[in-house]
Design a protein around this motif. Sequence first.
Motif, PDB file in Angstrom:
ATOM      1  N   ILE A 194       0.847  -1.196   0.000  1.00  0.00           N
ATOM      2  CA  ILE A 194       0.000   0.000   0.000  1.00  0.00           C
ATOM      3  C   ILE A 194       0.878   1.240   0.000  1.00  0.00           C
ATOM      4  O   ILE A 194       1.746   1.400   0.859  1.00  0.00           O
ATOM      5  CB  ILE A 194      -0.928   0.039   1.231  1.00  0.00           C
ATOM      6  N   THR A 195       0.666   2.112  -0.975  1.00  0.00           N
ATOM      7  CA  THR A 195       1.365   3.397  -1.045  1.00  0.00           C
ATOM      8  C   THR A 195       0.361   4.502  -0.752  1.00  0.00           C
ATOM      9  O   THR A 195      -0.707   4.560  -1.376  1.00  0.00           O
ATOM     10  CB  THR A 195       1.991   3.621  -2.431  1.00  0.00           C
ATOM     11  N   ARG A 196       0.710   5.375   0.176  1.00  0.00           N
ATOM     12  CA  ARG A 196      -0.203   6.443   0.586  1.00  0.00           C
ATOM     13  C   ARG A 196       0.425   7.794   0.242  1.00  0.00           C
ATOM     14  O   ARG A 196       1.496   8.134   0.717  1.00  0.00           O
ATOM     15  CB  ARG A 196      -0.505   6.327   2.077  1.00  0.00           C
ATOM     16  N   ILE A 197      -0.272   8.549  -0.577  1.00  0.00           N
ATOM     17  CA  ILE A 197       0.271   9.803  -1.117  1.00  0.00           C
ATOM     18  C   ILE A 197      -0.596  10.972  -0.659  1.00  0.00           C
ATOM     19  O   ILE A 197      -1.783  11.054  -1.023  1.00  0.00           O
ATOM     20  CB  ILE A 197       0.308   9.755  -2.660  1.00  0.00           C
ATOM     21  N   PRO A 198      -0.062  11.900   0.129  1.00  0.00           N
ATOM     22  CA  PRO A 198      -0.847  13.067   0.549  1.00  0.00           C
ATOM     23  C   PRO A 198      -1.242  13.931  -0.644  1.00  0.00           C
ATOM     24  O   PRO A 198      -0.452  14.132  -1.573  1.00  0.00           O
ATOM     25  CB  PRO A 198       0.120  13.827   1.475  1.00  0.00           C
ATOM     26  N   ILE A 199      -2.470  14.430  -0.636  1.00  0.00           N
ATOM     27  CA  ILE A 199      -2.942  15.403  -1.621  1.00  0.00           C
ATOM     28  C   ILE A 199      -2.889  16.775  -0.958  1.00  0.00           C
ATOM     29  O   ILE A 199      -3.684  17.078  -0.067  1.00  0.00           O
ATOM     30  CB  ILE A 199      -4.367  15.073  -2.088  1.00  0.00           C
ATOM     31  N   LEU A 200      -1.932  17.582  -1.373  1.00  0.00           N
ATOM     32  CA  LEU A 200      -1.676  18.857  -0.705  1.00  0.00           C
ATOM     33  C   LEU A 200      -2.307  20.045  -1.420  1.00  0.00           C
ATOM     34  O   LEU A 200      -2.504  21.094  -0.813  1.00  0.00           O
ATOM     35  CB  LEU A 200      -0.161  19.077  -0.575  1.00  0.00           C
ATOM     36  N   LYS A 201      -2.601  19.910  -2.688  1.00  0.00           N
ATOM     37  CA  LYS A 201      -3.149  21.030  -3.452  1.00  0.00           C
ATOM     38  C   LYS A 201      -4.668  21.000  -3.382  1.00  0.00           C
ATOM     39  O   LYS A 201      -5.351  20.437  -4.227  1.00  0.00           O
ATOM     40  CB  LYS A 201      -2.658  20.964  -4.888  1.00  0.00           C
ATOM     41  N   LYS A 202      -5.193  21.596  -2.302  1.00  0.00           N
ATOM     42  CA  LYS A 202      -6.630  21.671  -2.076  1.00  0.00           C
ATOM     43  C   LYS A 202      -7.032  23.123  -1.858  1.00  0.00           C
ATOM     44  O   LYS A 202      -6.241  23.941  -1.385  1.00  0.00           O
ATOM     45  CB  LYS A 202      -7.022  20.868  -0.837  1.00  0.00           C
ATOM     46  N   VAL A 203      -8.281  23.428  -2.159  1.00  0.00           N
ATOM     47  CA  VAL A 203      -8.789  24.778  -1.941  1.00  0.00           C
ATOM     48  C   VAL A 203      -8.922  25.077  -0.451  1.00  0.00           C
ATOM     49  O   VAL A 203      -8.633  26.189   0.008  1.00  0.00           O
ATOM     50  CB  VAL A 203     -10.147  24.959  -2.654  1.00  0.00           C
ATOM     51  N   GLY A 204      -9.370  24.081   0.317  1.00  0.00           N
ATOM     52  CA  GLY A 204      -9.584  24.309   1.743  1.00  0.00           C
ATOM     53  C   GLY A 204      -9.387  23.046   2.555  1.00  0.00           C
ATOM     54  O   GLY A 204      -8.791  22.079   2.083  1.00  0.00           O
TER      55      GLY A 204
END
Length: 385
Positions: A194-204
């Motif tokens: 399992i590879t877990r990748i943070p999603i940092l480009k969010k509006v809020g």
Amino acid sequence: MDYGLTEDQKMVQDMARSFAEKEIAPYVEEDEENHYYRREILTKMGELGLLGWSIPEEYGGNGMGWMEAVTALYEIAKVHTSWRLSISGNVWGPAMTINQWGTEEQKQRYIPGLVSGKFVGSFAMTEANTGSDVSSMKTYAEDKGDHWLLNGTKMWISGGHTCDVGLVYAVTEKGLGSKGISCFIVDYNNTPGITRIPILKKVGMWPAPTSELVFENAEIPKENLLGPRNKGFQICMWMLNNTRMGCATGAAALSAACLEGAVQYANERSQFGKPIGKHQMIQQQIAEMKLEDEAAKYLVYHAAWLKENKLPNQQETSMAKLFSSMAAVHAANTAMKIYGSYGYSTEYPCGRWLRDAKQFETLEGTSNIHMQIIANIELGYQPNR
């Protein structure tokens, strides 16, 4: 119908408000700026019993139900709505779903850790091309005899890269659509592949972790199948009718935060020799915010009361989620107008309110989906469960 709080519920309200003011409020701006998730806050919630709603006491539950849960979450989300995701991610998602569909062994193994805050929880349905249409998911779990082999990718998973335990929905029989999906309990700390990748480009929702999950031949023990094989869609819909209360409550609380902030600013800011709250246009805006805020809160408590009393509530839950989302977006937008130029400054919370409000129109079913649910039940095309 009277939704006035009992003395015990007022105590829960006071405890949650005090916790939010002492443990969350001092770090809001810092955590927003740094996109930082404080796991210790979840642990403290667990220690106070703020994660044990509607869970039997034998598994660590707090002995209280939906009305107390909504009351507490409302106070927490009003201070910082990002934290309502943690409560849904632990309690109304995995813990309640395992309690409803799990074996005794699964209940004892996972629920106490989720309600105590020892475990961080999550649930994964969404994929890059699978949102509202859950039955179109591609993640596949192959039966290998003594284990399941999980392959696929999930997107926009709240708490995905910070969680310890989570529910994952996957196809177990291809070609059957919603009738070929199953639900699995995944131990993220002890499952290779399992590879877990943070999603940092969010509006809020910046301090609330959001992730992409990649499963590459991840071996899931046979005993981690939750509920019957190929009943995952049914389990998922049951779960969503609970987690949507978290969205509805969070949106109503954000609406209240915007209203309180706008009222305070309208009384402090003066133009043309008097507080701007004395001007009729501002009064109209405040009145509209108040009307929608009260209506949202009523719908939330009505849906919670129905759940508390085990009455059909799918339509009412969708109504609460849809209207509260609309109220939050309108309140955030109106608050920014009332604050004027200062509303556009990061020194004030208007920008955060507006960024965070928009996510309610998408999470746990888009506003279009909830319109459809409400209409189909009203027209008699589907039952109100």
